[in-house]
Design an enzyme around this catalytic site. Structure first.
Site, mmCIF file in Angstrom:
data_model
loop_
_atom_site.group_PDB
_atom_site.id
_atom_site.type_symbol
_atom_site.label_atom_id
_atom_site.label_comp_id
_atom_site.label_asym_id
_atom_site.label_seq_id
_atom_site.Cartn_x
_atom_site.Cartn_y
_atom_site.Cartn_z
ATOM 1 N N ASP A 1 5.966 -1.636 -16.427
ATOM 2 C CA ASP A 1 6.808 -2.241 -15.390
ATOM 3 C C ASP A 1 7.726 -1.174 -14.803
ATOM 4 O O ASP A 1 8.230 -0.308 -15.519
ATOM 5 C CB ASP A 1 7.652 -3.381 -16.013
ATOM 6 C CG ASP A 1 8.167 -4.358 -14.973
ATOM 7 O OD1 ASP A 1 8.938 -3.930 -14.097
ATOM 8 O OD2 ASP A 1 7.818 -5.550 -15.028
ATOM 9 N N ASN B 1 -5.479 0.400 -9.298
ATOM 10 C CA ASN B 1 -5.225 1.264 -10.463
ATOM 11 C C ASN B 1 -5.443 0.508 -11.772
ATOM 12 O O ASN B 1 -6.004 1.037 -12.726
ATOM 13 C CB ASN B 1 -3.799 1.818 -10.400
ATOM 14 C CG ASN B 1 -3.659 2.920 -9.357
ATOM 15 O OD1 ASN B 1 -4.643 3.551 -8.980
ATOM 16 N ND2 ASN B 1 -2.436 3.140 -8.872
ATOM 17 N N TYR C 1 3.133 -10.230 1.398
ATOM 18 C CA TYR C 1 2.835 -10.855 0.101
ATOM 19 C C TYR C 1 1.521 -11.636 0.176
ATOM 20 O O TYR C 1 0.613 -11.420 -0.637
ATOM 21 C CB TYR C 1 4.001 -11.770 -0.261
ATOM 22 C CG TYR C 1 3.919 -12.428 -1.614
ATOM 23 C CD1 TYR C 1 4.129 -11.701 -2.780
ATOM 24 C CD2 TYR C 1 3.662 -13.793 -1.730
ATOM 25 C CE1 TYR C 1 4.089 -12.310 -4.031
ATOM 26 C CE2 TYR C 1 3.626 -14.420 -2.974
ATOM 27 C CZ TYR C 1 3.833 -13.672 -4.116
ATOM 28 O OH TYR C 1 3.795 -14.294 -5.352
#
Ligand code: NAD
Ligand code: UDP
Length: 318
Positions: A33, A103, A149
């Protein structure tokens, strides 16, 4: 069996609750995070579990997770979920959903791990059908303030699907509907944290627009149960997860007032641009395929949420 699990976004509201549930089941959890909207305090609380480790890293950068061993599962929850936060840096929101998801998919591929994407009801935009079923393609403004978003998550779903077909990556897609509960940040900006903290602070609450817009709110422990059930299932197509108890924002204000035992003073503010008018999931698929459904009533969930905010408020004052 102990499973090695990476949770991206594990310092966030849903992610930290997910990490805790997985650790309580005895699994090993690596949380990745950037702390963009996540909480360092949540990470400190998770450190009491032996199987927990934390890597502070942005998933948009090439992932360097060191020698954590082979992973069995990767959950991708990394992305700010509150409009207030995801609209602050819309380019970053798109990068997080597209480059960041790529990723993590590469990491899952290298490890032969199962990958779960936390997608959203926002991929349906301002829906013209109710309830929203997984085969509805949505009604999204590609250039509005929510586009970073909504379209970011739609692209993430397409990317997950492409990895599945091109690389045979083992993938799951959860379409999460509005989730609330203990662990939300006070300044998160979402409706339940705003209403509860304003009432506790004896301030008027703000309603954007006429308050007739609807949402269906799911308690966080229920949501985490749904995510874990989906990860364990054979279901590789998108699944709605949430509650189908639909309330208007005006009704929500009254329920929060009743639960907290305070009279509600309302300030009316202009409606937000592209604010979806209604939202209620069709939950037939998750009931049928996962045998899962949310069980916490809105009243009980709000009571627990109010108790959490009252406690953190006291800690703040002391
Ligand atoms: P949150 O903002 O509380 O948590 C998101 C976490 O991701 C934070 O810890 C943040 O620091 C981290 N993060 C953000 N960008 C990152 C990056 N580039 N690299 C690494 N970490 C990054 O949000 P939440 O409510 O816990 O939501 C979690 C996930 O569920 C999100 O993907 C969100 O889109 C999805 N979701 C949530 C809801 C909801 O109602 N809470 C509804 C639909 C979908
Ligand atoms: N909302 C509101 N007052 C607030 C925060 C939100 O009236 O203080 C409204 C907002 O306009 C939206 C609904 O509540 O119609 C849910 O907003 P939230 O940001 O929680 O979630 P989302 O819009 O992403 O579903």
């Amino acid at each position: 069996m102990i499973v090695r699990i990476l949770v991206a976004g594990g310092a966030g509201f849903i992610g930290a609750t997910l990490c805790e549930h997985l650790l309580l089941r005895g699994h090993t959890v690596v949380c990745v995070d950037s702390l963009q909207t996540g909480s360092a305090l949540a990470i400190d609380q998770l450190r009491k579990f032996e199987g927990f480790s934390f890597i502070k890293q942005d998933i948009v950068q090439i992932l360097d997770i060191g020698a954590v061993g082979t992973l069995d599962q990767v959950y991708n929850l990394a992305c700010p979920a509150s409009p207030k936060h995801y609209q602050k840096d819309p380019i970053k929101t798109i990068e997080t959903n597209v480059i960041g998801t790529r990723n993590l998919l590469d990491l899952a591929l290298q490890n032969g791990a199962r990958f779960l994407l936390a997608s959203t009801s926002e991929i349906y935009g301002s829906p013209e059908r109710k309830p929203q079923r997984e085969d509805y393609w949505g009604n999204v403004n590609t250039t509005g303030p929510r586009a970073c978003y909504d379209e970011g998550k739609r692209c993430a779903e397409a990317l997950v699907t492409a990895y599945r077909s091109q690389h045979q990556t083992d993938t799951r897609i959860a379409r999460i509907f509005n989730t609330y509960g203990p662990g939300m940040q006070r300044d998160d900006g979402r409706v339940i944290s705003n209403f509860v903290t304003c009432l506790l602070d004896k301030k008027p609450i703000e309603i954007y627009g006429d308050g007739k817009q609807t949402r269906s709110f799911c308690y966080v422990d229920d949501m985490v149960g749904g995510l874990i059930a989906l990860m364990a299932s054979d279901c590789t197509t998108p699944v709605n997860l949430g509650s189908d108890h639909e309330v208007s924002i005006m009704e929500l204000a009254c329920i929060v007032g009743r639960v907290i035992g305070k009279s509600v003073e309302i300030t009316h503010c202009p409606a937000l641009i592209d604010d979806p008018r209604e939202r209620r999931p069709d939950l037939d698929k998750c009931r049928r395929v996962l045998g899962w459904q949310a069980i916490t009533s809105l009243e009980l969930g709000l009571r627990k949420t109010a108790a959490f905010f009252a406690k953190t408020q006291q800690a703040h004052v002391v």
